[in-house]
Design a protein around this motif. Structure first.
Motif: not given
Length: 258
Positions: A202-208, A215-216, A222-225
């Protein structure tokens, strides 16, 4: 480090770190003779890779001239034929490496006695068109598997393609040699997706999508950390140097989509 080098490193870890210490012979001499006879007939290029010894035996017919290979046998101190890879289109080579990793994972879900019943096929561009040869048909088959499932010998075949129609991708597929049946991509893409957790995907999908960590974090609540930790885990698991490379590799593997 490029995505291509990262994938070659992953191939090295996957195949050379298998457990070969089980007292079984890989019967390489008989396979070498069979491969030499095949090349003498087909005039293609064949690479017999010995993962246990980390060596390759290259048999070049007349088609070997495309790669600057003489019409004879040679031995290299690597299980991977970089001298041939150097002549292939870099993007296509990335897809080829990913197909082989997917092939390996697919086979791990079937009895090892059936590994040799399957092969990969892909159509790869040359880096430069040589003597009107633009595309190469490539196949990989695993010839010898130990009783514990470790693959000791692989055969890669390179031959000119008669399909010269331009299109994107390598048309990569896994198929049953005995029946000709093509394995649905969904069967091995599931294995590729298992590299990452659902949250990491899910994180990688948002990075794409071009989202920054902040933003993610907001999108996933969830936290930026935590986002940054997920990004670092993705880089480590996919053996790349940054998330841009991870996105490119994941798209080709079918882990994420645009």
């Amino acid at each position: 480090m490029s995505s291509n080098l990262s994938l070659e490193n992953e191939l090295t870890v996957t195949f050379l770190k298998q457990n070969f210490d089980i007292g079984e012979s890989n019967e390489i001499e008989s396979f070498k003779q069979s491969v030499a006879n095949y090349v003498a007939i087909e005039q293609c290029v064949a690479v017999l890779s010995d993962y246990q010894a980390d060596k390759s035996y290259i048999f070049a017919g007349s088609f070997g001239s495309v790669f600057g290979l003489s019409d004879k046998k040679m031995v290299i101190d690597s299980a991977f034929e970089d001298c041939i890879f150097a002549h292939l289109n870099a993007d296509d080579l990335v897809e080829r490496h990913i197909l082989e990793l997917n092939f390996y994972q697919f086979l791990k879900n079937i009895p090892h006695e059936k590994y040799s019943q399957y092969s990969t096929f892909s159509r790869i561009r040359l880096q430069k068109e040589i003597e009107k040869c633009r595309y190469i048909n490539h196949r990989t088959t695993y010839l010898k598997t130990f009783s514990n499932g470790s693959i000791s010998l692989a055969l890669c075949l390179y031959a000119p393609s008669t399909d010269l129609k331009p299109r994107q991708g390598i048309d990569g597929r896994i198929f049953n040699i005995q029946t000709g049946e093509v394995v649905e991509a969904a069967q091995y893409n599931k294995n590729a997706a298992s590299i990452l957790s659902k949250r990491e995907i899910e994180v990688l999908q948002n990075v794409s999508k071009g989202y920054k960590s902040e933003q993610i974090a907001s999108e996933m609540n969830i936290s930026v950390y935590t986002v940054r930790r997920h990004r670092q885990n993705i880089i480590e698991k996919m053996k790349v140097t940054n998330t841009a490379e991870a996105v490119k590799t994941a798209l080709v593997m079918g882990i994420i989509s645009l």
